[in-house]
Design a protein around this motif. Structure first.
Motif, short mmCIF file in Angstrom:
data_model
loop_
_atom_site.label_atom_id
_atom_site.label_comp_id
_atom_site.label_asym_id
_atom_site.label_seq_id
_atom_site.Cartn_x
_atom_site.Cartn_y
_atom_site.Cartn_z
N PRO A 137 0.82 -1.23 0.00
CA PRO A 137 0.00 0.00 0.00
C PRO A 137 0.85 1.27 0.00
N MET A 138 1.94 1.26 0.78
CA MET A 138 2.80 2.45 0.82
C MET A 138 3.50 2.65 -0.52
N GLU A 141 1.01 4.06 -3.09
CA GLU A 141 0.72 5.47 -2.81
C GLU A 141 1.87 6.37 -3.28
N MET A 142 3.10 5.99 -2.97
CA MET A 142 4.24 6.79 -3.40
C MET A 142 4.43 6.76 -4.90
N MET A 144 2.08 6.57 -7.17
CA MET A 144 1.12 7.47 -7.79
C MET A 144 1.55 8.92 -7.65
N LYS A 145 2.13 9.27 -6.51
CA LYS A 145 2.64 10.63 -6.32
C LYS A 145 3.81 10.90 -7.26
#
Length: 212
Positions: A137-138, A141-142, A144-145
């Motif tokens: 998950p982390m 998320e990173m 996508m950023k």
């Protein structure tokens, strides 16, 4: 063929296996029913093979082929969808393998080698769960950023390579995101390799038990 058809096909083959190999149901032990022992053996073998085979394919074949043939952002987005399902699959399979092996070899009566094997299986499960619940998950998320930053800089569509490092030399924001992403992605990859290695160690134990 839909999922129902595939499931029925798999069940049919399992039923045929019992029909043509009835001795598999006659291998019980004191205090445990033969059918229960046979079921645990089958569950352990199938789930171990599924987890190890999936890890082999995703880690060393599928991911590499996709990276070399897809635009980098498309590859990342696909991985973002695939990895949660992948880690869910191998986590469930590892959990079933642990439960079945523990049933077949209770800790109090297990040999030293069998206890080591249970340890390898538990390690694989732990690494898989860490990826499923924390690292993946982390990482997504990173990722996508970082994709958003790269799109603003006009990169991310390259195939089989990356312009990220060159552009990061002149973009402090991208360089900082690369550092964060690299760290968490590295931990995720390490956990995946450690889980694969733990299952590989168990494969030697299973191979030693085969009589061909």
């Amino acid at each position: 063929m839909g999922w129902a058809g595939r499931f029925l096909t798999a069940v049919s083959f399992l039923a045929a296996g019992i029909l043509f190999a009835p001795d598999a149901l006659l291998g019980g032990s004191p205090g445990r029913p033969a059918a229960g022992v046979a079921t645990a053996r089958l569950a352990h073998l199938l789930c171990f093979a599924t987890a190890w085979g999936a890890a082999l394919w995703v880690t060393f074949i599928g991911g590499i082929v996709m990276f070399k043939n897809l635009p980098r952002h498309q590859f990342g987005n696909l991985q973002g969808k695939m990895f949660p399902a992948y880690f869910m699959l191998i986590s469930v399979c590892s959990a079933i393998s642990v439960a079945a092996f523990a049933y077949l070899h209770p800790w109090k009566t297990a040999s030293t080698i069998e206890r080591y094997q249970l340890g390898f299986l538990l390690a694989a499960l732990g690494f898989d769960l860490s990826n499923l619940l924390v690292f993946t998950p982390m990482t997504i998320e990173m990722m996508m950023k970082r994709h958003k930053i790269e799109k603003d800089l006009g990169i991310g569509s390259e195939v089989g390579g990356s312009r990220n490092s060159d552009v990061a030399k002149t973009s402090p924001v991208l360089a900082a995101m690369n550092k964060k992403f690299g760290m968490i992605h590295g931990l995720s990859s390490l956990a995946n390799i450690m889980a694969f290695g733990s299952l590989a160690m168990h494969s030697w134990h299973l191979a030693s038990k085969l009589k061909l």
